[in-house]
Write an enzyme that holds these catalytic residues in place. Sequence first.
Site, short mmCIF file in Angstrom:
data_model
loop_
_atom_site.label_atom_id
_atom_site.label_comp_id
_atom_site.label_asym_id
_atom_site.label_seq_id
_atom_site.Cartn_x
_atom_site.Cartn_y
_atom_site.Cartn_z
N GLY A 73 0.82 -1.35 0.10
CA GLY A 73 -0.28 -0.08 -0.07
C GLY A 73 0.79 1.23 -0.30
N LEU A 107 1.29 3.62 2.27
CA LEU A 107 2.00 3.94 3.56
C LEU A 107 2.97 2.71 3.70
CD1 LEU A 107 2.89 5.37 5.99
CD2 LEU A 107 0.99 4.18 7.16
N ASP A 115 -5.39 -12.79 4.16
CA ASP A 115 -6.50 -12.10 4.12
C ASP A 115 -6.73 -11.66 5.94
OD1 ASP A 115 -9.05 -10.85 4.22
OD2 ASP A 115 -10.09 -12.49 3.26
N ILE A 116 -6.67 -10.24 5.74
CA ILE A 116 -6.94 -9.91 7.38
C ILE A 116 -7.97 -10.27 7.99
CG2 ILE A 116 -7.64 -7.57 6.98
CD1 ILE A 116 -5.52 -6.50 8.95
N THR A 129 -9.72 1.27 2.32
CA THR A 129 -9.29 2.83 2.71
C THR A 129 -10.00 3.58 1.69
OG1 THR A 129 -7.51 2.51 1.14
CG2 THR A 129 -6.88 2.73 3.52
N TYR A 142 -16.49 4.73 7.06
CA TYR A 142 -15.04 4.60 7.35
C TYR A 142 -14.52 4.87 8.58
CZ TYR A 142 -10.05 5.51 6.40
OH TYR A 142 -8.60 5.37 6.55
N LYS A 186 -12.88 2.33 11.34
CA LYS A 186 -11.62 2.58 12.15
C LYS A 186 -11.69 2.71 13.60
CE LYS A 186 -8.23 2.83 10.19
NZ LYS A 186 -7.21 2.10 9.66
N1 LIG Z 1 -4.83 7.49 2.79
C1 LIG Z 1 -5.08 8.10 3.85
O1 LIG Z 1 -5.50 9.37 3.33
C2 LIG Z 1 -5.18 7.92 5.16
C3 LIG Z 1 -5.33 8.92 5.90
C4 LIG Z 1 -5.72 8.38 7.48
C5 LIG Z 1 -5.32 7.18 7.87
N2 LIG Z 1 -5.07 6.31 6.92
C6 LIG Z 1 -4.65 4.88 7.39
O2 LIG Z 1 -3.25 4.68 7.04
C7 LIG Z 1 -3.38 3.26 6.71
C8 LIG Z 1 -2.41 3.12 5.31
O3 LIG Z 1 -3.26 3.69 4.30
P1 LIG Z 1 -2.88 3.80 2.92
O4 LIG Z 1 -3.59 4.81 2.37
O5 LIG Z 1 -1.32 3.58 2.75
O6 LIG Z 1 -3.55 2.38 2.53
P2 LIG Z 1 -3.50 1.61 1.08
O7 LIG Z 1 -2.55 2.29 -0.12
O8 LIG Z 1 -5.04 1.22 0.72
O9 LIG Z 1 -3.18 0.20 1.35
C9 LIG Z 1 -3.75 -0.85 2.00
C10 LIG Z 1 -3.11 -2.02 1.72
O10 LIG Z 1 -3.88 -3.09 2.53
C11 LIG Z 1 -4.26 -4.01 1.61
N3 LIG Z 1 -5.59 -4.93 1.86
C12 LIG Z 1 -6.55 -4.35 1.78
N4 LIG Z 1 -7.48 -5.37 2.37
C13 LIG Z 1 -7.03 -6.21 2.75
C14 LIG Z 1 -7.16 -7.63 3.32
N5 LIG Z 1 -8.50 -8.15 3.45
N6 LIG Z 1 -6.08 -8.23 3.90
C15 LIG Z 1 -4.85 -8.21 3.63
N7 LIG Z 1 -4.56 -7.05 2.76
C16 LIG Z 1 -5.38 -5.81 2.69
C17 LIG Z 1 -4.53 -3.31 0.21
O11 LIG Z 1 -4.40 -4.03 -0.95
P3 LIG Z 1 -5.32 -3.69 -2.13
O12 LIG Z 1 -4.68 -2.64 -2.69
O13 LIG Z 1 -5.21 -4.99 -3.08
O14 LIG Z 1 -6.61 -3.59 -1.60
C18 LIG Z 1 -3.33 -2.60 0.40
O15 LIG Z 1 -2.16 -3.12 -0.27
C19 LIG Z 1 -4.45 2.45 6.90
O16 LIG Z 1 -4.84 2.01 8.26
C20 LIG Z 1 -5.55 3.85 6.60
O17 LIG Z 1 -6.88 3.75 7.14
C21 LIG Z 1 -4.86 6.52 5.50
#
Ligand SMILES: NC(=O)c1ccc[n+]([C@@H]2O[C@H](COP(=O)([O-])OP(=O)(O)OC[C@H]3O[C@@H](n4cnc5c(N)ncnc54)[C@H](OP(=O)(O)O)[C@@H]3O)[C@@H](O)[C@H]2O)c1
Length: 280
Positions: free
Chosen positions: A10, A12, A35-36, A61, A124, A128
């Site tokens: 992902g 981050l 799978d989480i 997300t 969402y 969370k």
């Molecule tokens: N993005 C933001 O603006 C933001 C803001 C505040 C907080 N956060 C938090 O920061 C963290 C990282 O965010 P991010 O934007 O880096 O997330 P991201 O790019 O969407 O990455 C999440 C990763 O988790 C994988 N995933 C999804 N469902 C899954 C499952 N069932 N089992 C195993 N893996 C799974 C995704 O795979 P796929 O891509 O194949 O689905 C992806 O590789 C998250 O906890 C998010 O809630 C994000």
Amino acid sequence: MKILVLGYKGMLGTDLVNDLGGTHDVAGKDIEDFDITSASDCRDLIGQSGADVVINAAAYTNVDGCETNKTGCFSANADGVKNVALACRASGIKLVHFSTDYVFDGTKNDPYMEDDACSPINTYGSSKLKGEEYLKEISDNYLLIRTSWLYGKHGKNFVGSIVERAEKTGKLEVVDDQTGSPTYTVDLSAAVKVLIEGDHRGVFHLTNRGTCTWYQFALKILEYRDMRNVSIAPIQSTQLGNCAPRPEYSVLSCRKFADATHRTMRFWQIALKDYMASIR
Ligand SMILES: NC(=O)c1ccc[n+]([C@@H]2O[C@H](COP(=O)([O-])OP(=O)(O)OC[C@H]3O[C@@H](n4cnc5c(N)ncnc54)[C@H](OP(=O)(O)O)[C@@H]3O)[C@@H](O)[C@H]2O)c1
């Protein structure tokens, strides 16, 4: 330290692996490995990992997608955290987990503190928050990091969307009634590393410094990209028609991080400038 990063592909997760991998023994797993939402997947993976620390950056997300897929959203963001926390507890492993500014309702006028009351206004945020509650209930060895408005090289994000739309159409309308703190995943990863290496525990807010609206953020993106001919207008959230409502104000105070580590995050404009230079 031996560190396992869940969701390492992902936005981050990729930067966490890059940053921590320089100093520590880091392994990553993502959706194709486990799978989480499956308790047995999490138990097997984490139980056999031999990790000192598990970092959970896996999540569902898509904020608007959560409104139409509530089950999938809660499975990953709430039940998934429960699965990971139980597996970490069973093996005596510290868990680092990420949450969001969207656990707050946005009615405050000054930055949210770690112990302010949560009251999410979209699915969402609710999922969370449920994940946070499971984590606190199950574990006494965790680091819970709330962050906001992430962008980075390895995922779809606001900066990329603005540049793409500006290049395609030369005309943008961007919401000007939501205020927050844009955060570069590289800066967040570096701060997470500091917290892990200092063996800090509990809840921390971590974002780049300073605040803006999405419209003000977009103006800076265009400025740093030298796209001065693009026409850009501020609009209200209601004009956008997103299915998930967003908090009007979701700025997080990072004072606790500064007090604990004697470090401060960079201003968002400086981080953005760096990022824009790196993607040229
Ligand atoms: N993005 C933001 O603006 C933001 C803001 C505040 C907080 N956060 C938090 O920061 C963290 C990282 O965010 P991010 O934007 O880096 O997330 P991201 O790019 O969407 O990455 C999440 C990763 O988790 C994988 N995933 C999804 N469902 C899954 C499952 N069932 N089992 C195993 N893996 C799974 C995704 O795979 P796929 O891509 O194949 O689905 C992806 O590789 C998250 O906890 C998010 O809630 C994000």
